[in-house]
Write a protein that holds these residues in place. Structure first.
Motif, PDB file in Angstrom:
ATOM      1  N   ASP A   1      77.789 -22.197 139.420  1.00  0.00           N
ATOM      2  CA  ASP A   1      78.491 -23.269 140.138  1.00  0.00           C
ATOM      3  C   ASP A   1      79.173 -22.716 141.379  1.00  0.00           C
ATOM      4  O   ASP A   1      79.223 -23.381 142.412  1.00  0.00           O
ATOM      5  CB  ASP A   1      79.541 -23.908 139.217  1.00  0.00           C
ATOM      6  CG  ASP A   1      78.904 -24.664 138.072  1.00  0.00           C
ATOM      7  OD1 ASP A   1      78.170 -25.631 138.357  1.00  0.00           O
ATOM      8  OD2 ASP A   1      79.104 -24.270 136.906  1.00  0.00           O
TER       9      ASP A   1
ATOM     10  N   ARG B   1      80.195 -27.347 143.807  1.00  0.00           N
ATOM     11  CA  ARG B   1      81.259 -28.279 143.406  1.00  0.00           C
ATOM     12  C   ARG B   1      82.301 -28.359 144.517  1.00  0.00           C
ATOM     13  O   ARG B   1      82.592 -27.351 145.178  1.00  0.00           O
ATOM     14  CB  ARG B   1      81.937 -27.788 142.123  1.00  0.00           C
ATOM     15  CG  ARG B   1      80.995 -27.359 141.020  1.00  0.00           C
ATOM     16  CD  ARG B   1      80.188 -28.513 140.467  1.00  0.00           C
ATOM     17  NE  ARG B   1      79.230 -28.052 139.466  1.00  0.00           N
ATOM     18  CZ  ARG B   1      78.103 -28.703 139.169  1.00  0.00           C
ATOM     19  NH1 ARG B   1      77.776 -29.809 139.821  1.00  0.00           N
ATOM     20  NH2 ARG B   1      77.297 -28.238 138.251  1.00  0.00           N
TER      21      ARG B   1
ATOM     22  N   GLU C   1      85.150 -31.642 138.903  1.00  0.00           N
ATOM     23  CA  GLU C   1      83.742 -31.267 138.677  1.00  0.00           C
ATOM     24  C   GLU C   1      83.611 -29.807 138.255  1.00  0.00           C
ATOM     25  O   GLU C   1      82.628 -29.422 137.635  1.00  0.00           O
ATOM     26  CB  GLU C   1      82.916 -31.502 139.944  1.00  0.00           C
ATOM     27  CG  GLU C   1      82.929 -32.943 140.448  1.00  0.00           C
ATOM     28  CD  GLU C   1      84.090 -33.241 141.390  1.00  0.00           C
ATOM     29  OE1 GLU C   1      85.049 -32.429 141.445  1.00  0.00           O
ATOM     30  OE2 GLU C   1      84.061 -34.293 142.050  1.00  0.00           O
ATOM     31  N   ALA C   2      84.603 -28.994 138.646  1.00  0.00           N
ATOM     32  CA  ALA C   2      84.602 -27.572 138.259  1.00  0.00           C
ATOM     33  C   ALA C   2      85.844 -27.254 137.433  1.00  0.00           C
ATOM     34  O   ALA C   2      86.367 -26.127 137.481  1.00  0.00           O
ATOM     35  CB  ALA C   2      84.532 -26.684 139.493  1.00  0.00           C
TER      36      ALA C   2
END
Length: 267
Positions: free
Chosen positions: A30, A74, A100-101
């Motif tokens: 990510d 992200r 989102e992270a």
DNA sequence: ATGGTAGGACACCTA
């Protein structure tokens, strides 16, 4: 929460952008933290990262030397580049991520290598390295960066444990594994409460390396490595560390960096 | 005990 964070000293992001995109395609972290980008912010190859799906970035570069960056799939909510030891060296960048992270904050460090002579009187670069480690510790005490949901990564240029080097005995007077550096790095880690994510899953006495010198005739055969690249997590994230991967293979890629990526999965 | 390699920028510094 599920998020993966990678760190890699790339030794020129422009020269090795094809290795970086290969790594991103094959491993899809990510978040990727880079050190030694060696370019000014306007020269950072952002288009290549966007093409690979990494649209978000916090960059702290300078001309020719050092330079750090965080790129991500992200969204980044906020970022900050700090300076240490009263110098303008680009050796730190941090980014706070959205939900989102997992809402984590990532700190990316490039600690000075320290030259060859392990004496702060004779060698100004070693003195700088020791001061930098002291300042990292003070930053951890004053700012409490490991208070919650935080990760500290980077090329910390110290292999603090006996099994972080190929030979503890032969490395005792070699910069990166001298007792004073190891003490100061562990003090910076401990003062803020950081947990060594890689060692939480690969405890001593397993040997763990992330760097092999360019000067070896055959780096893989001699295998004289050091663990210079680290991932630390705040105590609340320590139970979420589910996997750590050191991509030794990357040292054998075409025109490699002397460091390999380290990936940590949370959740 | 020594020298070995690599990148950036342009003389030699950093690693």
């Amino acid at each position: 929460m599920s998020v993966s964070v990678a760190t890699w000293n790339i030794n020129s992001v422009r020269l090795r952008i094809d290795l970086v995109t290969r790594f991103l395609e094959e491993h899809r972290p990510d978040i990727l933290c880079l050190q030694e980008t060696k370019c000014q912010d306007g020269q950072f190859p952002m288009a290549d990262f966007r093409k690979a799906g990494y649209e978000h970035a916090a960059i702290h570069g300078q001309k020719g030397y050092h330079g750090v960056a965080i790129v991500s799939r992200r969204p980044i909510v906020a970022s900050e580049g700090l300076h240490f030891c009263g110098k303008t060296d680009a050796r730190h960048i941090s980014a706070r991520f959205g939900p989102e992270a997992g809402g984590i904050t990532v700190h990316n460090f490039y600690v000075p290598a320290g030259g060859d002579i392990p004496d702060p009187v004779e060698n100004e670069k070693f003195a700088h390295k020791l001061s930098f480690l002291d300042e990292m510790k003070a930053w951890g005490t004053d700012r409490n960066p490991a208070g919650s949901k935080a990760v500290l990564v980077g090329d910390l240029n110290v292999a603090p444990l006996e099994t972080d080097v190929w030979s503890h005995k032969q490395m005792l007077k070699v910069v990166s594994h001298t007792p004073i550096e190891c003490e100061k790095l562990l003090a910076a880690q401990g003062a803020a409460g950081w947990v060594d994510a890689v060692r939480s899953l690969k405890p001593e006495p397993e040997k763990v390396y992330t760097w092999w010198s360019y000067r070896a005739a055959d780096w893989a055969a001699s295998d004289r490595g050091r663990r210079l690249d680290h991932v630390w997590v705040s105590p609340d994230l320590a139970p979420d560390v589910s996997r750590t991967h050191i991509l030794r293979d990357a040292r054998g890629w075409e025109r490699p960096s002397d460091h390999v990526p380290v990936i940590v999965n949370l959740g």
